[in-house]
Design an enzyme around this catalytic site. Structure first.
Site, PDB file in Angstrom:
ATOM      1  N   ASN A 144      -2.806  -4.035  -0.699  1.00  0.00           N
ATOM      2  CA  ASN A 144      -3.009  -4.838   0.515  1.00  0.00           C
ATOM      3  C   ASN A 144      -1.800  -4.838   1.453  1.00  0.00           C
ATOM      4  OD1 ASN A 144      -4.977  -5.884  -1.642  1.00  0.00           O
ATOM      5  ND2 ASN A 144      -5.794  -6.648   0.271  1.00  0.00           N
TER       6      ASN A 144
ATOM      7  N   ASP B 119      -4.506  13.658  12.929  1.00  0.00           N
ATOM      8  CA  ASP B 119      -5.404  12.500  13.004  1.00  0.00           C
ATOM      9  C   ASP B 119      -6.586  12.868  13.892  1.00  0.00           C
ATOM     10  OD1 ASP B 119      -4.576   9.202  12.483  1.00  0.00           O
ATOM     11  OD2 ASP B 119      -6.454   9.718  13.488  1.00  0.00           O
TER      12      ASP B 119
ATOM     13  N   ARG C 190      -4.147 -11.808  -3.785  1.00  0.00           N
ATOM     14  CA  ARG C 190      -3.755 -10.428  -3.508  1.00  0.00           C
ATOM     15  C   ARG C 190      -2.234 -10.311  -3.619  1.00  0.00           C
ATOM     16  NH1 ARG C 190      -8.372 -10.033  -4.097  1.00  0.00           N
ATOM     17  NH2 ARG C 190      -9.973  -9.021  -2.830  1.00  0.00           N
TER      18      ARG C 190
ATOM     19  N   TYR D 222     -15.565   2.601  -2.083  1.00  0.00           N
ATOM     20  CA  TYR D 222     -14.204   2.918  -1.611  1.00  0.00           C
ATOM     21  C   TYR D 222     -13.246   3.094  -2.793  1.00  0.00           C
ATOM     22  CZ  TYR D 222      -9.568   2.154   0.380  1.00  0.00           C
ATOM     23  OH  TYR D 222      -8.240   2.267   0.719  1.00  0.00           O
TER      24      TYR D 222
ATOM     25  N   GLN E 281      -2.352  10.173   4.170  1.00  0.00           N
ATOM     26  CA  GLN E 281      -2.740   8.787   4.452  1.00  0.00           C
ATOM     27  C   GLN E 281      -4.106   8.686   5.119  1.00  0.00           C
ATOM     28  OE1 GLN E 281      -0.240   6.468   3.445  1.00  0.00           O
ATOM     29  NE2 GLN E 281       0.575   8.417   2.689  1.00  0.00           N
TER      30      GLN E 281
ATOM     31  N   ILE F 199      -0.442   2.828   8.568  1.00  0.00           N
ATOM     32  CA  ILE F 199       0.555   3.250   7.581  1.00  0.00           C
ATOM     33  C   ILE F 199       1.107   4.637   7.936  1.00  0.00           C
ATOM     34  CG2 ILE F 199       1.018   3.704   5.131  1.00  0.00           C
ATOM     35  CD1 ILE F 199      -1.165   1.663   4.442  1.00  0.00           C
TER      36      ILE F 199
ATOM     37  N   ARG G  46     -17.642 -11.837  -0.273  1.00  0.00           N
ATOM     38  CA  ARG G  46     -17.920 -10.502   0.279  1.00  0.00           C
ATOM     39  C   ARG G  46     -18.269  -9.539  -0.855  1.00  0.00           C
ATOM     40  NH1 ARG G  46     -13.215  -7.638   3.616  1.00  0.00           N
ATOM     41  NH2 ARG G  46     -12.756  -6.900   1.528  1.00  0.00           N
TER      42      ARG G  46
ATOM     43  N   ASP H 243     -15.970  -7.263  -3.517  1.00  0.00           N
ATOM     44  CA  ASP H 243     -14.637  -7.871  -3.574  1.00  0.00           C
ATOM     45  C   ASP H 243     -14.116  -8.009  -5.007  1.00  0.00           C
ATOM     46  OD1 ASP H 243     -13.535  -8.424  -1.128  1.00  0.00           O
ATOM     47  OD2 ASP H 243     -13.656 -10.597  -1.342  1.00  0.00           O
TER      48      ASP H 243
ATOM     49  N   VAL I  72      -7.215  -8.639   6.071  1.00  0.00           N
ATOM     50  CA  VAL I  72      -7.367 -10.074   6.320  1.00  0.00           C
ATOM     51  C   VAL I  72      -6.159 -10.677   7.049  1.00  0.00           C
ATOM     52  CG1 VAL I  72      -6.480 -10.773   4.034  1.00  0.00           C
ATOM     53  CG2 VAL I  72      -8.083 -12.250   5.252  1.00  0.00           C
TER      54      VAL I  72
HETATM   55  C1  UD1 Z   1      -8.783  -3.462  -0.617  1.00  0.00           C
HETATM   56  C2  UD1 Z   1      -7.719  -3.052  -1.619  1.00  0.00           C
HETATM   57  C3  UD1 Z   1      -6.482  -2.597  -0.881  1.00  0.00           C
HETATM   58  C4  UD1 Z   1      -6.853  -1.532   0.142  1.00  0.00           C
HETATM   59  C5  UD1 Z   1      -7.882  -2.099   1.115  1.00  0.00           C
HETATM   60  C6  UD1 Z   1      -8.338  -1.096   2.151  1.00  0.00           C
HETATM   61  C7  UD1 Z   1      -8.165  -4.486  -3.554  1.00  0.00           C
HETATM   62  C8  UD1 Z   1      -7.646  -5.552  -4.429  1.00  0.00           C
HETATM   63  N1  UD1 Z   1      -7.382  -4.165  -2.501  1.00  0.00           N
HETATM   64  O1  UD1 Z   1      -8.336  -4.589   0.049  1.00  0.00           O
HETATM   65  O2  UD1 Z   1      -5.526  -2.083  -1.778  1.00  0.00           O
HETATM   66  O3  UD1 Z   1      -5.717  -1.133   0.846  1.00  0.00           O
HETATM   67  O4  UD1 Z   1      -9.016  -2.463   0.344  1.00  0.00           O
HETATM   68  O5  UD1 Z   1      -9.147  -1.762   3.076  1.00  0.00           O
HETATM   69  O6  UD1 Z   1      -9.214  -3.933  -3.790  1.00  0.00           O
HETATM   70  N2  UD1 Z   1     -11.313 -11.787   3.778  1.00  0.00           N
HETATM   71  C9  UD1 Z   1     -11.622 -13.028   4.313  1.00  0.00           C
HETATM   72  N3  UD1 Z   1     -11.794 -13.123   5.663  1.00  0.00           N
HETATM   73  C10 UD1 Z   1     -11.689 -12.058   6.513  1.00  0.00           C
HETATM   74  C11 UD1 Z   1     -11.375 -10.781   5.963  1.00  0.00           C
HETATM   75  C12 UD1 Z   1     -11.199 -10.692   4.579  1.00  0.00           C
HETATM   76  O7  UD1 Z   1     -11.735 -14.010   3.582  1.00  0.00           O
HETATM   77  O8  UD1 Z   1     -11.861 -12.239   7.728  1.00  0.00           O
HETATM   78  C13 UD1 Z   1     -11.074 -11.703   2.326  1.00  0.00           C
HETATM   79  C14 UD1 Z   1     -11.847 -10.601   1.625  1.00  0.00           C
HETATM   80  O9  UD1 Z   1     -13.136 -11.038   1.265  1.00  0.00           O
HETATM   81  C15 UD1 Z   1     -10.935 -10.350   0.411  1.00  0.00           C
HETATM   82  C16 UD1 Z   1      -9.524 -10.612   0.966  1.00  0.00           C
HETATM   83  O10 UD1 Z   1      -9.702 -11.374   2.150  1.00  0.00           O
HETATM   84  O11 UD1 Z   1     -11.207 -11.244  -0.628  1.00  0.00           O
HETATM   85  C17 UD1 Z   1      -8.776  -9.355   1.314  1.00  0.00           C
HETATM   86  O12 UD1 Z   1      -9.627  -8.530   2.089  1.00  0.00           O
HETATM   87  P1  UD1 Z   1      -9.126  -7.210   2.855  1.00  0.00           P
HETATM   88  O13 UD1 Z   1      -7.933  -7.554   3.665  1.00  0.00           O
HETATM   89  O14 UD1 Z   1     -10.301  -6.610   3.529  1.00  0.00           O
HETATM   90  O15 UD1 Z   1      -8.597  -6.282   1.702  1.00  0.00           O
HETATM   91  P2  UD1 Z   1      -9.196  -5.895   0.245  1.00  0.00           P
HETATM   92  O16 UD1 Z   1     -10.633  -5.582   0.327  1.00  0.00           O
HETATM   93  O17 UD1 Z   1      -8.693  -6.856  -0.763  1.00  0.00           O
END
Ligand code: UD1
Length: 321
Positions: free
Chosen positions: A173, A32, A212, A144, A76, A13, A273, A276, A188
């Protein structure tokens, strides 16, 4: 001419914000420590005039050096991962809270005018109300989320106590070009995109019904640039959601990615996870009213652009071999 500082300028970002500022002809400095950010993200920006300071927000001296002569900061830099913070809360605390306080102190002392702070939707936690609006009581679950919320409160405190203008933008996200897909903790969509393009099996944690408000990077840049230019009385000391306002489940996201990438292989399911949140969706009315924010790139269009970028990277890597 005003100097803009972007902390975390080698990250996904931060480098995108720095690039947008350079495109507008601004004077930009980037800070950074290159721990998760990549030098490849800043090198092309340095060629376009970015002043790069290699330093760490955990060091007060580095923050003071980076803030010298600066008028606006986009803060950031962070360790942006829920699972990383669950494994090692102290380490992420040091960057996300101590580092943020160091930047605020340095900003105050250097008489910076305004800081735009990267907040997180994780502050809302698992409360059932959707969409999430800024008036809701925060309910962070993961370390976090607590850390990012603490940063917001510090921003508000510095506005009230020292008169420093601060604006928190809660990201939802964020995804797009340059997001690092290589770590187990990567976002993800970056992971699924590269896995599908390579033909390797993506894993969904949980039932895949979690949702999300995935936000394409250009929307986030637009929100930041509007927030930095908005009149202080509308934004200073306040918190704003910046998102797409579209609720997408993980299963839907995976299906959309299959369509774009042509992946026909299986998808694995694994345990939920830890830390979550089940559902996340933003109400973006406040940002719309305060600084005219409106997402211009939808989830589906953003995903297409993102896949195209990873495909181009893959082609470049091949042609360079
Ligand atoms: C969270 C925050 C987001 C922040 C981010 C920083 C929330 C709602 N969002 O994102 O604003 O910028 O942290 O890292 O809290 N997943 C899978 N498979 C994978 C990877 C992830 O199923 O290989 C799932 C995770 O379990 C989760 C979803 O995808 O349910 C999103 O995960 P991720 O992309 O890591 O972001 P958040 O933890 O939601």
């Amino acid at each position: 001419m005003a100097i803009y500082l972007v902390t975390g300028a080698a990250g996904f970002i931060g480098s995108s914000i720095a690039e947008a500022l350079l495109e507008r002809g601004e004077t930009v400095r980037g800070l950074d420590n290159l721990s998760s950010g990549k030098i490849e993200n800043v090198q092309p920006l340095m060629a376009r005039g970015l002043e790069f300071v290699e330093g760490d927000i955990r060091s007060s001296a580095d923050c003071a050096r980076a803030c010298r002569g600066v008028e606006f900061i986009f803060h950031q830099a962070a360790l942006p991962s829920v699972p990383k913070s669950v494994i090692d809360p102290v380490k992420s605390h040091q960057s996300n809270i101590d580092g943020t306080l160091n930047i605020l102190m340095a900003a105050r002392d250097a008489k910076v005018r305004r800081i735009i702070y990267a907040g997180s939707s994780s502050a809302y936690g698992d409360t059932p109300t959707l969409p999430k609006h800024e008036e809701m009581k925060p309910s962070p679950i993961s370390p976090y989320a607590v850390q990012k919320l603490c940063g917001e409160l510090y921003m508000q405190s510095f506005t009230q106590v020292y008169g420093l203008e601060t604006v928190t933008i809660r990201y939802f996200n964020v995804f797009g070009p340059r997001q690092d897909p290589t770590s187990a903790y990567s976002g993800v969509l970056a992971r699924f995109t590269t896995q599908m393009l390579e033909g390797s099996e993506p894993t969904i944690f949980g039932d895949g019904l979690q949702s999300r408000d995935f936000t394409y990077i250009s929307n986030v840049i637009d929100g930041n640039l509007r927030a930095v230019a908005a009149p202080a009385e509308r934004v200073s000391g306040k918190v704003f959601n910046v998102a797409t306002a579209e609720q997408i489940s993980l299963i839907q996201a995976a299906e959309e990615l299959r369509r774009i990438t042509g992946y026909t292989g299986p998808i694995r399911y694994a345990e939920d996870r830890e830390g979550d949140v089940k559902h996340s969706l933003a109400d973006i009315t406040a940002a719309k009213e305060a600084f005219g924010y409106q997402p211009t790139v939808s989830f589906a269009h953003g995903l297409e652009k993102t896949v195209l970028w990873y495909q181009q990277q893959e082609q470049l890597a091949h042609s360079g071999r």
